[in-house]
Design a protein around this motif. Structure first.
Motif, PDB file in Angstrom:
ATOM      1  N   LEU A 138      -8.109 -15.396 -23.155  1.00  0.00           N
ATOM      2  CA  LEU A 138      -8.671 -16.329 -24.133  1.00  0.00           C
ATOM      3  C   LEU A 138      -7.720 -16.557 -25.300  1.00  0.00           C
ATOM      4  O   LEU A 138      -7.540 -17.700 -25.741  1.00  0.00           O
ATOM      5  N   GLU A 139      -7.080 -15.516 -25.795  1.00  0.00           N
ATOM      6  CA  GLU A 139      -6.187 -15.681 -26.943  1.00  0.00           C
ATOM      7  C   GLU A 139      -5.008 -16.579 -26.589  1.00  0.00           C
ATOM      8  O   GLU A 139      -4.571 -17.394 -27.414  1.00  0.00           O
ATOM      9  N   ALA A 140      -4.483 -16.459 -25.386  1.00  0.00           N
ATOM     10  CA  ALA A 140      -3.376 -17.329 -24.964  1.00  0.00           C
ATOM     11  C   ALA A 140      -3.840 -18.779 -24.889  1.00  0.00           C
ATOM     12  O   ALA A 140      -3.109 -19.706 -25.285  1.00  0.00           O
ATOM     13  N   ILE A 141      -5.039 -19.012 -24.395  1.00  0.00           N
ATOM     14  CA  ILE A 141      -5.584 -20.383 -24.330  1.00  0.00           C
ATOM     15  C   ILE A 141      -5.723 -20.961 -25.732  1.00  0.00           C
ATOM     16  O   ILE A 141      -5.353 -22.118 -25.983  1.00  0.00           O
ATOM     17  N   VAL A 183      -3.347 -12.834 -35.882  1.00  0.00           N
ATOM     18  CA  VAL A 183      -4.556 -12.859 -35.050  1.00  0.00           C
ATOM     19  C   VAL A 183      -5.500 -11.758 -35.512  1.00  0.00           C
ATOM     20  O   VAL A 183      -5.087 -10.796 -36.175  1.00  0.00           O
ATOM     21  N   HIS A 184      -6.773 -11.919 -35.174  1.00  0.00           N
ATOM     22  CA  HIS A 184      -7.824 -10.953 -35.518  1.00  0.00           C
ATOM     23  C   HIS A 184      -7.880 -10.712 -37.029  1.00  0.00           C
ATOM     24  O   HIS A 184      -8.036  -9.580 -37.489  1.00  0.00           O
ATOM     25  N   LEU A 185      -7.722 -11.811 -37.781  1.00  0.00           N
ATOM     26  CA  LEU A 185      -7.811 -11.729 -39.231  1.00  0.00           C
ATOM     27  C   LEU A 185      -9.254 -11.979 -39.653  1.00  0.00           C
ATOM     28  O   LEU A 185      -9.823 -13.040 -39.364  1.00  0.00           O
ATOM     29  N   GLU A 186      -9.849 -11.011 -40.328  1.00  0.00           N
ATOM     30  CA  GLU A 186     -11.226 -11.141 -40.780  1.00  0.00           C
ATOM     31  C   GLU A 186     -11.268 -11.942 -42.082  1.00  0.00           C
ATOM     32  O   GLU A 186     -10.491 -11.685 -43.014  1.00  0.00           O
TER      33      GLU A 186
END
Length: 820
Positions: A138-141, A183-186
Motif C-alpha cells: 500500500l505504501e508503494a502505491i 512516512v508514518h508522521l502523526e
C-alpha cells in the motif's frame, strides 16, 4: 512579437488597443528577455520573408516555446506563397485579418494545451489505477499516486493522510510528494481546519486564497510564514467508510485548483480509497487467519494431551480388568475343580447338597467375572452375540435361584413356572442379564410380602415356534400412557425405569426377538419378551456337528468380524461355511469355489453387495447361485426389489438365527432351471448394456448403473453429480469422435451414456457441482470442435436429491422416452 523595432512597436500598439498583452523582440536572441515578463500564448513573426525560416527554427529550439502557435505577418511581403510552405500556424495577408488570425491561433493553442493536459491526466490516472491493482504494498502505491498527482496539478505539496474512524483526532501521513522519506508522521487534525472540515463533511474543501479565506483565520499566521496560497482537500471514502484524505497545496501567488484539477483529484481519491480499504481488509483477514492458526495449534495441543491421557487411562483400565479377571479366575477354577472332585466321590446327601451349592455359586462368580471382561471390551462387545444352544427353562430357574436372597429380604415370594425344555440358539450371558434386570425390576416394584412370577412357555407361530418369557409382579403397575416409554434410555425420576430396560430391549432384539410391557386390569406390571426357538432337529443334535461331504456349501460375505462370526456359527450347524471380508473377495471366492448359496451384506467395502450381486448374476458361471442379502439400512429391501438384481431373499439386521436357517433352507431347496438362470444372467447383462466398441452406455444401462451408484452415494453421504450435455440442435446419431473427447477429459470411474439425438448423460461419482462444472468448462470447447455443434450443460448433485434417477435425468433434459 518578433520583427523590426519600429514596425513591431506599431503592431504592438494596435494589438494592445484590441486587448492583447504584447512584448517585442527584434530577433531570436531577444526572445528570452521579452518572455521573462510575459508567458506568450502566440508569437507573431513580422520579420522579412528571407529571415522567417531562420527565426522559426530558432524559436523551435527554445523548450518552453516549442508548442506555442506561430503566425507570420505577410502584409509587407510580396510573395505570401513562400510563407505557406513554412511550418507556421497561420498567415496574415491584410491588416483586417490581424486580430481574427491571432484570436484563432490563441484558441487553437489553448485547445491544444487543454487536450495535452487531459491526455496527461488520463495517462497518470491509468498508471495510478494499474499500481493500485498490482501486488505492490500500500505504501508503494500511495507514493506513486502522490508523485503522479503532484506532476499533473503542479502542486508543491501532495500528501495522503489516513485516519481511523470518522471521529479520529489524529491522522497519519503515509506518503508525501514533498519528502518521499517522510512516512508514518502523526499529525493533529485540529491544527488543519481545511482537513478537519473535509473529514467532518466528507466533501471536498477548496481554499482558493488562504490569506483571505475565513476558514483559515485561526492558522493564518502560520500559513503566511510558509507562503500557502491555495489548498485542495479531497476525502477518501469507500462504501461509506471514511479512510482519510488527499491533501494538495499551491504556494505560488495567482495559482489555484481549477475544475479539471478538482475532477482529477476526485478520480484519484476513488481509486486510492478502494485500494486502502482492500489493504485494510487484507490485513484484517491475515491477522484473523494468524489468530485462528494460533488457536488451532493450541486446540490441537490440548486435544493431543487429552488423547494421550485418555489412552493412558484406557491402558490402565485394561490392565486393571486383566489383573482382576486373572486373579479371580485362577482361584475360582481351583475351587470349581476341587468341588467337582468332591462331587464325584462318595458323599452323604447333605454333603452332596452343600458341594452342589458351592459349585453353583462358584459358577455364578465366574459368570460375573466374564461379564466384567465383556464390559471392558466396550460398545462393540455389547452389540455382538456369541450364540450357542441353551435351555431357557434352565436359565429362568437359575436366575430365580440367584435372586431368591434379594427377594427374601423384602418378604417377596419369587418362583419360576416352566413345564418343559425350551431350546434356542442365543448368547447365555446376555439373556441371563435380561432376566436378571427384569426380575430385579419386578422385585423393586412388587408390594411388600407380594409375589413375583417368572414363566416360560412355548408359543406356536406360523413362522416358527418361539419362547415366551413373562416376568410379573403384583405392585402398582405401569400407567397406560407410560407403557411405550419404559424402554427409553436414561429415564430417571419417580416414574423412570433407568437404563436396564433399554439394555434388555437391545439384547432381545439382537437375538431377533421382541419385548414389551403390559399393565393387566387386576394389578401389577408385566414384562414379556419372545425369542425364536431352535428346530427339533437342531435341538436333538447335542453332539458337535460333523461336516459331511454332501452338506451344502454357503459363502458368507460380511465385513464386520462379529457379525460374520455369528453368521458362520449359526450356519455351520447345517452347512459348510466359507467367509469373505469384502465384495471383491466374495465375487472371487464365489467364482472359485462355486458355493450352493451366498449370504451377503449390502454395505461392503471395495464392492458393495448390490454390485457384487450384479457381477455374480452377469456371469454364466455364477448366475445359478442363489443370493440372500442382509442389511440394517431402512428401505434397502424395497431398493433391492426395485433393482431386481436376482437376489432370492432379503433379511434385515439384527437377524433371527432360526429365521436365517429357515430362509437358507428354503433358498437351497427352491427349484431352479439352468435355462432360467441363463435368462436372468442375460437380463442383468442387458440392463448393464453398452457398446463394447465405444464403451458408452445406452439408456437402460445408464439407469442400472445410476441406481447402484446413487444408492451408494446417499448411504455413505458422498457427493455425486449427474450431468446432461445437449447440442444446440438435434443430431441424427452419436457424433463421430465425441467418445474420444469425453473419455480423454473424464476419469475412469465416470460413466457416459448416449441418450439419442446427440445428447449425453454423464455420471461423476465423488464429485460436487463446482468440480463438475470445472470439468465441463474444459470439455465443452473440445466437444464443439469435434462435432461442430455447441453444447449446453445441466448439472445436479443427486446425493442431495431424493427423486428417482429417471426423474432426475428428465429434469436435466435427458430424452428418457422408451428405453432402448
Amino acid at each position: 512579437m518578433i520583427g523590426a523595432r519600429t514596425a513591431s512597436e506599431s503592431l504592438a500598439s494596435r494589438l494592445t488597443d484590441n486587448g492583447f498583452e504584447c512584448a517585442v523582440a527584434e530577433d531570436v536572441e531577444g526572445v528570452p528577455q521579452a518572455t521573462s515578463s510575459l508567458q506568450p500564448e502566440v508569437i507573431l513573426l513580422a520579420t522579412a520573408a528571407k529571415r522567417v525560416a531562420e527565426t522559426l527554427e530558432g524559436l523551435r529550439g527554445i523548450a518552453h516555446l516549442r508548442n506555442v502557435p506561430v503566425v507570420a505577418d505577410a502584409t509587407r511581403v510580396r510573395s505570401a506563397e513562400a510563407l505557406k510552405k513554412l511550418a507556421v500556424d497561420g498567415v496574415i495577408r491584410g491588416a483586417e485579418e490581424m486580430v481574427p488570425r491571432l484570436e484563432a491561433a490563441l484558441r487553437a493553442g489553448r485547445l491544444r494545451e487543454t487536450e495535452e493536459r487531459t491526455r496527461l491526466r488520463m495517462g497518470m490516472l491509468l498508471e495510478i489505477t494499474e499500481a493500485a491493482t498490482s501486488s505492490l504494498e500500500l505504501e508503494a502505491i500511495l507514493r506513486i499516486a502522490v508523485d503522479k498527482v503532484g506532476r499533473v496539478t503542479g502542486s508543491d505539496r501532495c500528501s495522503v493522510v489516513l485516519v481511523e474512524g470518522a471521529h479520529a483526532r489524529t491522522g497519519t501521513v503515509v506518503a508525501t510528494q514533498e519528502d518521499p522519506s517522510l512516512v508514518h508522521l502523526e499529525i493533529e487534525i485540529a491544527r488543519y481546519p481545511e482537513l478537519r472540515r473535509a473529514l467532518e463533511t466528507r466533501q471536498p474543501v477548496l481554499i482558493e486564497r488562504a490569506e483571505n479565506d475565513p476558514l483559515m483565520a485561526e492558522v493564518r499566521p502560520n500559513i503566511v510564514a510558509v507562503g500557502v496560497h491555495s489548498v485542495l482537500v479531497q476525502p477518501l471514502v469507500c462504501q461509506d467508510e471514511l479512510l482519510g484524505a488527499l491533501f494538495l497545496r499551491h504556494s505560488r501567488a495567482g495559482t489555484t485548483f481549477g475544475r479539471d484539477e478538482q475532477a482529477f483529484a476526485q478520480a484519484v481519491a476513488g481509486v486510492l480509497a478502494n485500494s486502502i480499504r482492500n489493504a485494510r481488509l487484507h490485513t484484517a483477514v491475515k491477522r484473523k487467519r494468524e489468530d485462528l492458526e494460533l488457536a488451532y495449534v493450541e486446540r490441537y495441543r490440548e486435544l493431543s494431551d487429552a488423547n494421550r491421557r485418555l489412552k493412558e487411562l484406557n491402558r490402565l483400565k485394561d490392565e486393571i480388568i486383566a489383573v482382576c479377571s486373572h486373579d479371580l479366575r485362577a482361584p475360582l477354577q481351583v475351587l470349581l475343580g476341587h468341588g467337582r472332585l468332591l462331587l464325584d466321590g462318595a458323599l452323604a446327601a447333605d454333603q452332596k447338597q452343600s458341594v452342589e451349592a458351592m459349585i453353583r455359586q462358584g459358577k455364578k462368580i465366574l459368570g460375573l467375572v466374564e461379564s466384567l471382561l465383556e464390559k471392558g471390551k466396550g460398545e462393540a462387545a455389547r452389540l455382538s452375540i456369541e450364540p450357542r444352544k441353551l435351555d431357557v427353562s434352565v436359565l429362568c430357574k437359575e436366575s430365580v435361584t440367584e435372586l431368591n436372597i434379594l427377594a427374601a429380604q423384602r418378604g417377596i415370594t419369587l418362583r419360576s413356572e416352566t413345564s418343559e425344555s425350551l431350546m434356542l440358539i442365543g448368547d447365555e450371558v446376555k439373556l441371563h442379564e435380561v432376566l436378571q434386570n427384569l426380575i430385579t425390576n419386578a422385585i423393586h416394584h412388587a408390594r411388600d410380602n407380594g409375589n413375583v412370577v417368572v414363566r416360560a412357555v412355548r408359543l406356536t407361530r406360523p413362522d416358527g415356534d418361539a419362547v415366551k418369557i413373562t416376568v410379573q409382579d403384583d405392585g402398582p403397575g405401569i400407567p397406560p400412557d407410560e407403557l411405550h416409554l419404559v424402554f427409553d434410555r436414561y429415564r430417571h425420576g419417580p416414574k423412570g425405569t433407568g437404563l436396564g430396560l433399554a439394555i434388555c430391549k437391545e439384547f432381545v432384539e439382537l437375538h431377533g426377538g421382541e419385548i414389551w410391557a403390559e399393565s393387566p386390569p387386576e394389578s401389577g406390571g408385566v414384562f414379556v419378551f419372545t425369542l425364536p426357538m431352535a428346530q427339533e432337529a437342531l435341538r436333538k443334535s447335542q453332539a458337535p456337528v460333523v461336516t459331511e461331504p454332501q452338506q451344502a456349501r454357503v459363502l458368507v460375505v460380511e465385513d464386520e468380524a462379529e457379525i460374520a462370526a455369528v453368521l458362520a456359527e449359526v450356519l455351520r450347524s447345517r452347512y459348510r461355511v466359507e467367509v469373505a471380508r469384502d465384495g471383491q473377495e466374495g465375487v472371487a471366492k464365489a467364482r472359485n469355489m462355486r458355493p450352493d448359496l451366498v449370504v451377503m451384506d449390502v454395505f461392503l467395502p471395495k464392492l458393495d453387495g448390490l454390485e457384487a450381486t450384479v457381477a455374480l448374476k452377469s456371469s454364466t458361471d455364477t448366475a445359478h447361485i442363489p443370493v440372500i442379502l442382509l442389511s440394517a439400512h431402512q428401505g434397502v429391501a424395497e431398493k433391492v426389489r426395485a433393482l431386481n438384481l436376482g437376489a432370492v431373499d432379503y433379511m434385515s439386521k439384527p437377524f433371527n438365527a432360526m429365521e436365517l436357517l429357515n430362509r437358507t433352507e428354503r433358498a437351497l431347496k427352491a427349484p431352479s432351471a439352468s435355462s432360467s438362470e441363463g435368462d436372468r444372467a442375460a437380463s442383468v447383462a442387458l440392463r448393464a448394456s453398452g457398446d463394447p466398441g465405444t464403451n458408452v452406455y445406452d439408456k437402460r444401462g445408464l439407469l442400472v448403473k445410476l441406481e447402484v451408484e446413487v444408492s451408494k452415494s446417499r448411504r455413505y453421504h458422498r457427493p455425486m453429480c449427474v450431468a446432461v450435455l445437449r447440442p444446440e440442435r438435434p443430431l441424427p446419431d452419436m457424433p463421430k469422435g465425441s467418445n474420444d473427447v469425453l473419455r480423454k477429459q473424464l476419469r475412469t470411474p465416470d460413466a457416459v451414456a448416449h441418450m439419442g439425438a446427440g445428447v449425453f448423460a454423464i455420471m461423476l461419482p465423488e464429485c460436487d457441482v463446482a468440480g463438475a462444472r470445472a470439468v465441463f468448462q474444459r470439455l465443452l470447447p473440445d466437444l464443439q470442435n469435434v462435432t461442430g455443434v455447441a453444447y449446453q450443460q445441466a448439472v445436479a448433485d443427486v446425493s442431495q436429491d431424493s427423486d428417482p434417477v429417471d426423474r432426475i435425468l428428465d429434469k436435466l433434459g435427458a430424452p428418457i422416452g422408451i428405453l432402448s
